[in-house]
Scaffold this motif. Structure first.
Motif, PDB file in Angstrom:
ATOM      1  N   ARG A 278       0.834  -1.208   0.000  1.00 54.41           N
ATOM      2  CA  ARG A 278       0.000   0.000   0.000  1.00 54.41           C
ATOM      3  C   ARG A 278       0.866   1.254   0.000  1.00 54.41           C
ATOM      4  N   ARG A 279       1.854   1.217   0.900  1.00 55.82           N
ATOM      5  CA  ARG A 279       2.750   2.386   1.008  1.00 55.82           C
ATOM      6  C   ARG A 279       3.459   2.620  -0.322  1.00 55.82           C
ATOM      7  N   ALA A 280       3.922   1.510  -0.924  1.00 64.20           N
ATOM      8  CA  ALA A 280       4.658   1.646  -2.194  1.00 64.20           C
ATOM      9  C   ALA A 280       3.750   2.254  -3.266  1.00 64.20           C
ATOM     10  N   ILE A 281       2.479   1.846  -3.288  1.00 69.18           N
ATOM     11  CA  ILE A 281       1.553   2.369  -4.312  1.00 69.18           C
ATOM     12  C   ILE A 281       1.291   3.862  -4.082  1.00 69.18           C
ATOM     13  N   ILE A 282       1.077   4.216  -2.820  1.00 70.85           N
ATOM     14  CA  ILE A 282       0.814   5.641  -2.531  1.00 70.85           C
ATOM     15  C   ILE A 282       2.027   6.492  -2.900  1.00 70.85           C
ATOM     16  N   ARG A 283       3.207   5.983  -2.585  1.00 74.12           N
ATOM     17  CA  ARG A 283       4.415   6.757  -2.896  1.00 74.12           C
ATOM     18  C   ARG A 283       4.604   6.884  -4.411  1.00 74.12           C
ATOM     19  N   LEU A 284       4.301   5.803  -5.109  1.00 77.33           N
ATOM     20  CA  LEU A 284       4.439   5.823  -6.564  1.00 77.33           C
ATOM     21  C   LEU A 284       3.477   6.853  -7.173  1.00 77.33           C
ATOM     22  N   TRP A 285       2.283   6.863  -6.632  1.00 76.66           N
ATOM     23  CA  TRP A 285       1.281   7.831  -7.093  1.00 76.66           C
ATOM     24  C   TRP A 285       1.783   9.262  -6.857  1.00 76.66           C
ATOM     25  N   LEU A 286       2.310   9.517  -5.648  1.00 75.67           N
ATOM     26  CA  LEU A 286       2.793  10.874  -5.360  1.00 75.67           C
ATOM     27  C   LEU A 286       3.952  11.253  -6.275  1.00 75.67           C
ATOM     28  N   SER A 287       4.789  10.251  -6.572  1.00 78.09           N
ATOM     29  CA  SER A 287       5.938  10.561  -7.441  1.00 78.09           C
ATOM     30  C   SER A 287       5.463  10.917  -8.844  1.00 78.09           C
ATOM     31  N   MET A 288       4.370  10.280  -9.278  1.00 85.41           N
ATOM     32  CA  MET A 288       3.844  10.611 -10.613  1.00 85.41           C
ATOM     33  C   MET A 288       3.370  12.059 -10.668  1.00 85.41           C
ATOM     34  N   LEU A 289       2.958  12.574  -9.518  1.00 86.77           N
ATOM     35  CA  LEU A 289       2.458  13.946  -9.470  1.00 86.77           C
ATOM     36  C   LEU A 289       3.576  14.947  -9.178  1.00 86.77           C
ATOM     37  N   ASP A 290       4.806  14.422  -9.140  1.00 84.89           N
ATOM     38  CA  ASP A 290       5.965  15.284  -8.896  1.00 84.89           C
ATOM     39  C   ASP A 290       5.935  15.919  -7.521  1.00 84.89           C
ATOM     40  N   ILE A 291       5.435  15.164  -6.581  1.00 88.88           N
ATOM     41  CA  ILE A 291       5.344  15.712  -5.225  1.00 88.88           C
ATOM     42  C   ILE A 291       6.539  15.228  -4.426  1.00 88.88           C
ATOM     43  N   LYS A 292       7.130  16.148  -3.704  1.00 89.80           N
ATOM     44  CA  LYS A 292       8.304  15.796  -2.926  1.00 89.80           C
ATOM     45  C   LYS A 292       7.947  14.632  -2.002  1.00 89.80           C
ATOM     46  N   MET A 293       8.781  13.562  -2.002  1.00 87.77           N
ATOM     47  CA  MET A 293       8.425  12.360  -1.267  1.00 87.77           C
ATOM     48  C   MET A 293       8.214  12.620   0.214  1.00 87.77           C
ATOM     49  N   PRO A 294       7.053  12.247   0.737  1.00 82.97           N
ATOM     50  CA  PRO A 294       6.859  12.416   2.177  1.00 82.97           C
ATOM     51  C   PRO A 294       7.686  11.383   2.944  1.00 82.97           C
ATOM     52  N   SER A 295       7.943  11.659   4.217  1.00 82.29           N
ATOM     53  CA  SER A 295       8.713  10.718   5.032  1.00 82.29           C
ATOM     54  C   SER A 295       7.893   9.439   5.225  1.00 82.29           C
ATOM     55  N   TYR A 296       8.569   8.439   5.786  1.00 84.43           N
ATOM     56  CA  TYR A 296       7.924   7.150   6.064  1.00 84.43           C
ATOM     57  C   TYR A 296       6.692   7.373   6.943  1.00 84.43           C
ATOM     58  N   GLN A 297       6.900   8.231   7.958  1.00 80.85           N
ATOM     59  CA  GLN A 297       5.829   8.505   8.910  1.00 80.85           C
ATOM     60  C   GLN A 297       4.621   9.172   8.241  1.00 80.85           C
ATOM     61  N   LEU A 298       4.933  10.128   7.385  1.00 81.83           N
ATOM     62  CA  LEU A 298       3.860  10.878   6.727  1.00 81.83           C
ATOM     63  C   LEU A 298       3.067   9.971   5.777  1.00 81.83           C
ATOM     64  N   THR A 299       3.780   9.036   5.118  1.00 79.45           N
ATOM     65  CA  THR A 299       3.081   8.110   4.220  1.00 79.45           C
ATOM     66  C   THR A 299       2.107   7.255   5.033  1.00 79.45           C
ATOM     67  N   ASN A 300       2.538   6.841   6.231  1.00 80.30           N
ATOM     68  CA  ASN A 300       1.633   6.063   7.091  1.00 80.30           C
ATOM     69  C   ASN A 300       0.435   6.898   7.512  1.00 80.30           C
ATOM     70  N   ARG A 301       0.681   8.196   7.730  1.00 82.88           N
ATOM     71  CA  ARG A 301      -0.426   9.068   8.173  1.00 82.88           C
ATOM     72  C   ARG A 301      -1.464   9.228   7.062  1.00 82.88           C
ATOM     73  N   ILE A 302      -1.029   9.156   5.816  1.00 82.69           N
ATOM     74  CA  ILE A 302      -2.006   9.258   4.717  1.00 82.69           C
ATOM     75  C   ILE A 302      -3.026   8.132   4.872  1.00 82.69           C
ATOM     76  N   TRP A 303      -2.508   6.957   5.192  1.00 79.85           N
ATOM     77  CA  TRP A 303      -3.416   5.817   5.339  1.00 79.85           C
ATOM     78  C   TRP A 303      -4.232   5.921   6.640  1.00 79.85           C
ATOM     79  N   ASN A 304      -3.504   6.132   7.758  1.00 80.38           N
ATOM     80  CA  ASN A 304      -4.181   6.061   9.060  1.00 80.38           C
ATOM     81  C   ASN A 304      -5.099   7.258   9.307  1.00 80.38           C
ATOM     82  N   GLU A 305      -4.677   8.439   8.899  1.00 80.53           N
ATOM     83  CA  GLU A 305      -5.456   9.621   9.278  1.00 80.53           C
ATOM     84  C   GLU A 305      -6.390  10.116   8.180  1.00 80.53           C
ATOM     85  N   VAL A 306      -6.063   9.792   6.940  1.00 84.06           N
ATOM     86  CA  VAL A 306      -6.934  10.280   5.860  1.00 84.06           C
ATOM     87  C   VAL A 306      -7.869   9.157   5.411  1.00 84.06           C
ATOM     88  N   VAL A 307      -7.292   8.024   5.002  1.00 84.53           N
ATOM     89  CA  VAL A 307      -8.150   6.933   4.500  1.00 84.53           C
ATOM     90  C   VAL A 307      -9.023   6.370   5.629  1.00 84.53           C
TER      91      VAL A 307
END
Ligand SMILES: Nc1ncnc2c1ncn2[C@@H]1O[C@H](COP(=O)(O)OP(=O)(O)OP(=O)(O)O)[C@@H](O)[C@H]1O
Length: 519
Positions: A278-307
């Motif tokens: 899941r993390r790898a897919i979210i990061r790949l998606w963000l990279s496609m949008l040219d978004i500066k890679m979030p930290s490991y923690q922030l990627t987890n927060r996308i799942w835990n706090e947003v989804v």
């Protein structure tokens, strides 16, 4: 190829640049006036004028300078750039930037300036043109260390890319000097007696990049002279690993994003995968949008706090230069200014003016009387010069020329003599009766039915005549705003045709979200 007439010391540089641009015949150089881009400007013009045997076919060069207006010397730099381009017969465009005051924090300014710059540069590319920047090996090392400091994974550590491709896999940006060190470029510049500008902020060690360049990296280079080449090797290995992951996940990614709308991702299918995938897919998606890679923690927060936030919550998580939100089983990436809402804004629209400027980057509304029947209304009119000429203040004409995307057009009845016209944002507590619907509803319910995400609701202009809602521009028209065409030629009242004109990036965000109404 044996190059006989190029001085030996410059051979590698010329050769590399010639090789990179081979196959492109229109070049747009991103020219800051600093050492690196001055060297690239000189190499390109030398290739064009003297060593064109090195490139496969003739090419044209134009340059663009972004005047950030942060330094008090910004004007002098633009003049310098103009002179340097002029002597080399290279047309130069200078684009001025004004920063929104709300984001003017020092720590933010570097990142903001870069984002705005790339946006402008890509928007300036003509068809068939390729953008060149003069990033070099030391930039690569600095970027690697900055990614390390942010706790980035392989993607962040893979650093600056030699080329950037468009969504259709066409090359849109090249960095032909990426394998050369600043020292090598300086030797070239001194040999050729080039003149360049030194940005005064380059010496300010408050900025992370400068701190690394001035205080840290010289120590490492002193001890290990080839340190930057080794860092590049590590960056390359990270890039390879990342590319492999991309290849392996590309089919899965296709199931969660729509090729017409990269800015949203359906998260439901991700529940079946491991947290790792899941993390790898979210990061790949963000990279496609040219978004500066979030930290490991922030990627987890996308799942835990947003989804995973409650069904009725409206979660919002700030990433570096954007925000991540959720709506109807999709994650959305939005520009940072979507944080602000205009709920209390009320604008009076004087009937004698046919335009009204909306707050911040929402664009403007343009009104013109039209004598059309509802049946002929299907096609959106273009903003042609005859309409532009009808606008009174020049400043608005300029605005429209630069921000010429019409989001949507609606046709409403004109106000009567005693009705005041105004634009509001946000909500109204009254029951609203919209055209073609039998029952009245609260605005919140209507937004939901039209699938308008919460962050857009306070940004859609609501047209009022006195206290009566006439239209949510682009979404619906109320029964009070309906235009009745009498079809009686003698007694034909003109309708009001209202267009909402936006800049390109905001337009895209709105269009994706209210496409149901547009199609
Ligand atoms: N003001 C400018 N106008 C046009 N081009 C610029 C400007 N500033 C930088 N560039 C281009 O970007 C290249 C990299 O510049 P610099 O290293 O200063 O940028 P940066 O902000 O660190 O960007 P990046 O994150 O892309 O490295 C320059 O060689 C030049 O080609």
């Amino acid at each position: 190829m044996i190059i006989t007439n190029i001085p030996e010391k410059n051979r590698d540089l010329y050769h590399r640049v010639a090789q990179s641009i081979s196959g492109y015949n229109k070049i747009l150089l991103s020219y800051s006036g600093g050492l690196d881009s001055t060297v690239l400007l000189d190499i390109l013009t030398t290739l064009r004028d003297h060593f064109n045997n090195l490139v496969s076919y003739p090419f044209s060069i134009r340059a663009i300078h972004i005047q950030h207006n942060i330094s008090k010397y910004a004007n002098d730099w633009a003049i310098h750039c103009f002179k340097q381009c002029n002597v080399r017969n290279v047309p130069l465009s200078v684009v001025h930037i004004k920063y929104p005051t709300t984001d003017n924090k020092k720590s933010n300014i570097e990142c903001l300036a870069r984002n705005i710059r790339y946006n402008i540069l890509f928007n300036h590319l003509n068809s068939g043109e390729i953008l060149l920047t003069a990033h070099h090996l030391d930039d690569q090392t600095e970027s690697f260390f900055l990614a390390l400091k942010r706790g980035s994974g392989p993607l962040g550590l893979s650093g600056i890319k030699q080329t950037i491709l468009t969504n259709k896999n066409k090359c849109k940006l090249l960095r032909p000097l990426l394998d050369f060190s600043r020292k090598e470029l300086k030797i070239y510049a001194n040999n050729k007696k080039l003149t360049w500008i030194e940005d005064d902020s380059n010496f300010n060690t408050k900025f992370d990049r400068n701190f690394l360049r001035i205080k840290i990296l010289p120590l490492l280079y002193n001890r290990w002279p080839h340190f930057n080449k080794v860092v590049t090797r590590s960056a390359k290995l990270c890039e390879d690993q990342e590319n492999l992951l991309k290849e392996l996940l590309s089919n899965t990614l296709k199931t969660v994003i729509n090729s017409k709308d990269y800015y949203s991702l359906s998260f439901k299918p991700l529940f079946q995968y491991s947290a790792l995938k899941r993390r790898a897919i979210i990061r790949l998606w963000l990279s496609m949008l040219d978004i500066k890679m979030p930290s490991y923690q922030l990627t987890n927060r996308i799942w835990n706090e947003v989804v995973l936030s409650k069904q009725d919550a409206q979660p919002s998580l700030q990433l570096s230069n954007c925000i991540c939100r959720r709506f109807k089983e999709k994650l959305y990436i939005l520009p940072i200014n979507m944080k602000y809402s205009f709920k209390t804004t009320k604008l009076d629209w004087n009937k004698i003016h046919n335009t009204i400027l909306l707050p911040t980057n929402l664009g403007l509304l343009l009104r013109y009387p039209l004598n059309i029947t509802l049946h002929t209304q299907k096609k959106l009119p273009c903003l042609n010069s005859s309409i532009i000429k009808k606008l009174q203040p020049n400043i608005l004409c300029n605005y429209i020329k630069n921000f010429n995307k019409i989001l949507t057009v609606c046709t409403v009845r004109p106000p009567s003599a005693h009705e005041q016209v105004s634009i509001l944002f946000g909500h109204t507590n009254n029951t609203i009766y919209i055209v073609n619907k039998r029952h009245g509803k609260y605005l919140k319910k209507i937004w939901q039915e039209f699938n308008i995400p919460p962050w857009l609701r306070s940004r859609i202009p609501l047209l009022f005549y006195n206290n009566t809602l006439i239209s949510a521009i682009g979404v619906f028209i109320t029964k009070h705003g309906r235009y009745y065409n009498t079809n009686n030629k003698k007694n034909n009242t003109l309708s009001w045709q209202i267009s909402w004109v936006q800049d390109t990036s905001t337009y895209k965000i709105f269009k994706q979200s209210i496409k149901i109404q547009l199609e």
